[in-house]
Design an enzyme around this catalytic site. Sequence first.
Site, PDB file in Angstrom:
ATOM      1  N   ASP A   1      14.659   6.451  16.335  1.00  0.00           N
ATOM      2  CA  ASP A   1      15.084   6.813  17.694  1.00  0.00           C
ATOM      3  C   ASP A   1      14.248   7.992  18.199  1.00  0.00           C
ATOM      4  OD1 ASP A   1      16.269   8.592  15.888  1.00  0.00           O
ATOM      5  OD2 ASP A   1      18.021   8.938  17.140  1.00  0.00           O
TER       6      ASP A   1
ATOM      7  N   PHE B   1      24.222  14.284  12.723  1.00  0.00           N
ATOM      8  CA  PHE B   1      24.129  13.585  14.004  1.00  0.00           C
ATOM      9  C   PHE B   1      24.002  12.069  13.857  1.00  0.00           C
ATOM     10  CE2 PHE B   1      21.451  11.751  17.378  1.00  0.00           C
ATOM     11  CZ  PHE B   1      22.252  11.984  18.485  1.00  0.00           C
ATOM     12  N   ASN B   2      23.038  11.577  13.082  1.00  0.00           N
ATOM     13  CA  ASN B   2      22.796  10.133  13.026  1.00  0.00           C
ATOM     14  C   ASN B   2      24.041   9.364  12.592  1.00  0.00           C
ATOM     15  OD1 ASN B   2      20.125  10.270  13.838  1.00  0.00           O
ATOM     16  ND2 ASN B   2      19.295  10.220  11.761  1.00  0.00           N
TER      17      ASN B   2
ATOM     18  N   ASN C   1      18.640   9.916  19.679  1.00  0.00           N
ATOM     19  CA  ASN C   1      18.057  11.161  20.178  1.00  0.00           C
ATOM     20  C   ASN C   1      17.916  11.145  21.692  1.00  0.00           C
ATOM     21  OD1 ASN C   1      17.792  12.567  17.749  1.00  0.00           O
ATOM     22  ND2 ASN C   1      15.839  11.588  17.281  1.00  0.00           N
TER      23      ASN C   1
ATOM     24  N   HIS D   1      13.442  16.506   9.453  1.00  0.00           N
ATOM     25  CA  HIS D   1      14.373  15.574   8.809  1.00  0.00           C
ATOM     26  C   HIS D   1      13.718  14.230   8.461  1.00  0.00           C
ATOM     27  CE1 HIS D   1      17.623  18.263  10.171  1.00  0.00           C
ATOM     28  NE2 HIS D   1      17.070  18.227  11.379  1.00  0.00           N
ATOM     29  N   ASP D   2      13.283  13.524   9.489  1.00  0.00           N
ATOM     30  CA  ASP D   2      12.912  12.116   9.320  1.00  0.00           C
ATOM     31  C   ASP D   2      11.685  11.888   8.446  1.00  0.00           C
ATOM     32  OD1 ASP D   2      15.105  11.484  10.889  1.00  0.00           O
ATOM     33  OD2 ASP D   2      13.946  11.421  12.735  1.00  0.00           O
TER      34      ASP D   2
ATOM     35  N   ASP E   1      11.197  11.747  14.240  1.00  0.00           N
ATOM     36  CA  ASP E   1      10.923  10.304  14.077  1.00  0.00           C
ATOM     37  C   ASP E   1       9.454  10.020  14.349  1.00  0.00           C
ATOM     38  OD1 ASP E   1      13.921   8.855  14.363  1.00  0.00           O
ATOM     39  OD2 ASP E   1      13.710  10.693  15.518  1.00  0.00           O
TER      40      ASP E   1
ATOM     41  N   THR F   1      15.736   6.062  10.503  1.00  0.00           N
ATOM     42  CA  THR F   1      15.762   7.493  10.799  1.00  0.00           C
ATOM     43  C   THR F   1      16.602   7.829  12.024  1.00  0.00           C
ATOM     44  OG1 THR F   1      13.706   7.368  12.089  1.00  0.00           O
ATOM     45  CG2 THR F   1      13.502   7.846   9.727  1.00  0.00           C
TER      46      THR F   1
END
Length: 313
Positions: free
Chosen positions: A10, A165-166, A39, A240-241, A15, A124
Amino acid sequence: MSLPVVLDCDPGHDDAIALILALASPEITLKAVTTSAGNQTPEKTLRNALRILTLLGRHDIPVAGGAPKPLMRQLIIADNVHGESGLDGPQLPEPGFAPQPCTGVELLARVLKESDRPVTVVATGPLTNIALLLTSHPQLHQKIAQIVIMGGAVMLGNWTPAAEFNIYVDPEAAEIVFQSGLPLVMAGLDVTHKAQILAADIERLRAIGNPVAVAVAELLDFFIEYHKQEKWGFQGAPLHDPCTIAWLLKPEMFTTLQRWVGVETQGKYTQGMTVVDYYSLTGKPANATVMMDIDRQAFVDLLAERLRFYDAR
C-alpha cells in the site's frame, strides 16, 4: 535459482523502498505487484506502485489494484504519516503504463496458477487481498511457499496502544491469514522499530547519486519528519516494510522466535492486536516465525549496496 515473489503493498514510503530493494536484488524474481488500501486510498496506492515502477523502468511487472476497503470495516488511512499523495517528498514520474484489467486477487491467483514453483507472498499493507485470495482459491494454497507479513507486534502498537496499523485496518483479514495453516513470517514493530534509518544514513544513500537512490533519500527526508515526534523516542525513521525483503535476502540479520499468533477482532481496547503466545501458555503449536531483532547496520549496508544496482541504468 531466484525466488519467485509477489508483493502486495500500500505505497507508502516504506512500501516503495521495499519494492525498490526487491527489484535491485537478483535473488528475487518479482512476478507481480498488487495494491491494498491502507497508507492512502486505493486509487492513490495503485498510482504510487505504478509511479515507482515507472521510476525503475520496470513496465514489465504486472500491477493490479486490490480490494477498495477492509472485509468488514470502513477504511482508515495514514495520510498523517505519508502525506496527501501517499508518497510525499520526491518528484516522482507519472505512471508510464497501465494496471492489469483485473483485480489484485485475480492477478495473484493467475501468478500462482502459472508458476512452476511455489511462490513467496510478501504483504506490507493490510491483509485484505491475501485473505480474499486464501478464501476464494483454497486450491492454490499449495502454490504458496510462505507469506511474509509486515504487521503486528509482540509488545506495543503504533496506531492504538495495542495494535499496529496494518493489522488494525483489517483485523478480520489478518486473522484469516494467521490461521490459514500456511508458513508465516511476521515482521512486527518489535523488529521494524529497530530498523531505523538515521539522518547520516539518508545522506549516505543520497551520495550514491543515481536517480533511484536520490529518490529514496528524498522519500526518507519526508518520512523521518513524522517520526521526530518526541513520543516515539526514535533517533531516525523505522523502515518497516523493507524488513520483509531483507529477510528474504539475508535472514541471518534477524533474530526470530517460533510462536502461535492470533488477531483480536472484538476487544474493546485491543481490536487489531496480534496476540503472541510468547510463553507458550495456550499449548497451541506455533503458526509463525516472529522477528524480534535485527542487525541495524547490516540492514542499512544492504540497502546502500542494492541501491548501487541502479547506477548502471
